[in-house]
Motif scaffolding. Sequence first.
Motif, PDB file in Angstrom:
ATOM      1  N   SER A 153      -2.525 -80.274  71.056  1.00 57.32           N
ATOM      2  CA  SER A 153      -2.337 -79.373  72.187  1.00 57.32           C
ATOM      3  C   SER A 153      -3.323 -78.218  72.074  1.00 57.32           C
ATOM      4  O   SER A 153      -3.913 -77.978  71.010  1.00 57.32           O
ATOM      5  N   GLU A 154      -3.497 -77.479  73.148  1.00 55.98           N
ATOM      6  CA  GLU A 154      -4.404 -76.338  73.128  1.00 55.98           C
ATOM      7  C   GLU A 154      -3.934 -75.289  72.120  1.00 55.98           C
ATOM      8  O   GLU A 154      -4.746 -74.666  71.433  1.00 55.98           O
ATOM      9  N   LYS A 210      -4.867 -76.471  68.643  1.00 58.19           N
ATOM     10  CA  LYS A 210      -6.310 -76.314  68.432  1.00 58.19           C
ATOM     11  C   LYS A 210      -6.643 -74.875  68.067  1.00 58.19           C
ATOM     12  O   LYS A 210      -7.417 -74.612  67.133  1.00 58.19           O
ATOM     13  N   CYS A 253      -7.414 -86.782  61.377  1.00 63.83           N
ATOM     14  CA  CYS A 253      -8.773 -86.273  61.271  1.00 63.83           C
ATOM     15  C   CYS A 253      -9.733 -87.423  60.998  1.00 63.83           C
ATOM     16  O   CYS A 253      -9.308 -88.552  60.714  1.00 63.83           O
ATOM     17  N   VAL A 302      -8.946 -84.815  65.023  1.00 60.88           N
ATOM     18  CA  VAL A 302      -9.130 -85.550  66.279  1.00 60.88           C
ATOM     19  C   VAL A 302      -8.541 -84.659  67.372  1.00 60.88           C
ATOM     20  O   VAL A 302      -7.333 -84.662  67.632  1.00 60.88           O
ATOM     21  N   TRP A 303      -9.394 -83.868  67.990  1.00 60.19           N
ATOM     22  CA  TRP A 303      -8.935 -82.806  68.889  1.00 60.19           C
ATOM     23  C   TRP A 303      -8.151 -83.345  70.084  1.00 60.19           C
ATOM     24  O   TRP A 303      -7.271 -82.649  70.616  1.00 60.19           O
ATOM     25  N   THR A 304      -8.450 -84.561  70.510  1.00 62.65           N
ATOM     26  CA  THR A 304      -7.764 -85.106  71.685  1.00 62.65           C
ATOM     27  C   THR A 304      -6.287 -85.363  71.432  1.00 62.65           C
ATOM     28  O   THR A 304      -5.520 -85.562  72.384  1.00 62.65           O
ATOM     29  N   THR A 305      -5.868 -85.383  70.167  1.00 61.67           N
ATOM     30  CA  THR A 305      -4.458 -85.615  69.851  1.00 61.67           C
ATOM     31  C   THR A 305      -3.662 -84.316  69.761  1.00 61.67           C
ATOM     32  O   THR A 305      -2.449 -84.356  69.524  1.00 61.67           O
TER      33      THR A 305
END
Length: 331
Positions: free
Chosen positions: A97-98, A101, A75, A92-95
């Motif tokens: 999976s959907e 998230k 984060c 850190v949303w790019t790290t």
Amino acid sequence: MRKPMKPLKLTLILLSVLSLISCGREDNNELTVPDLDMPTATTQLTLENAPIMDGSDSTEPLRSLLMCRLLGIECQWLQNLATDGTWGVTPVWTTLSEGDKDAIQKILLNRNTHGSFVSLIDGDNDIIITARGISRDEQTYAAEKGVSLLSYPVAKDAFVFLVNPKNPVRNLTIEQIQKIYTGEIRNWKEVGGNDATINPYIRNANSGSQEKMETIVMNGLKMIDWPEMVGYVMLSPYFQLEQDEDGIAYTPFYYYDTIVNDDRTQVIGVNSVTPGKKTIENNSYPYVTEVMASVRADVDRSSTAYQLFYQLAAGQHNAIVKESGYIVCKQ
């Protein structure tokens, strides 16, 4: 950017002293825990079993950091430049999976102080961290529902007063503040300022700030009733004072110092003590407050919600509390 940590197991500390103490009290320099039942299980915290956490706008960074650190999610602190410029903690949303998230968004809520208490009473969340304890209206609602809560202080904050930076007043006494908000003092020159009418801004009923103002500052005194002075969101005092050199308003210190962190307003002293981390930690500032963790009293003692609540009460996550920018309770 803060580095991710490995998932932490919700281990428990068993101590010989079990006593309910107020935030900031220090007994023999020993870590103390409240007079609570011990959790009946020790469970690895995962996205699948993590409790639904909710709370005040001002405690969002602490709640986010707790979940990130305990789940091993990377984060970071980010400033929301696209909207209001406030600072917060976000994964850190790019790290992720959907699926991860979606799971995080379901367990990390932000219904504000009053909304989170009502939701906890209704059973719509599992644990809340708020800038105050339960309000009088919320106590009434809980009694009507036949629900009781367990609450414990996990950090220290302060209730502070703000003015426009162009206002020369840098200190007020408790009595002066009370008289401003009862309408007895109406001009800044009466308290050492300019010859100008004071515009005392207030917050909406049941907000964390308004509840604190009425209980710890006014202490039973009747406040002015001017609907046009009411602010309905946490940022209201900042928007109001940015445009008004003759206004005064109030807010949690943490929200002013860490989340807003800009120069549109100026914090002032009370009884000649300026709020800051040192004066909050040593309790010399008059309006030191407590950040509370709460669960329902009927919570399953084997649940991760209760385990996390117990650990927060024991001060086991004080390192995360401190990382968030709050002042830890000396326990």
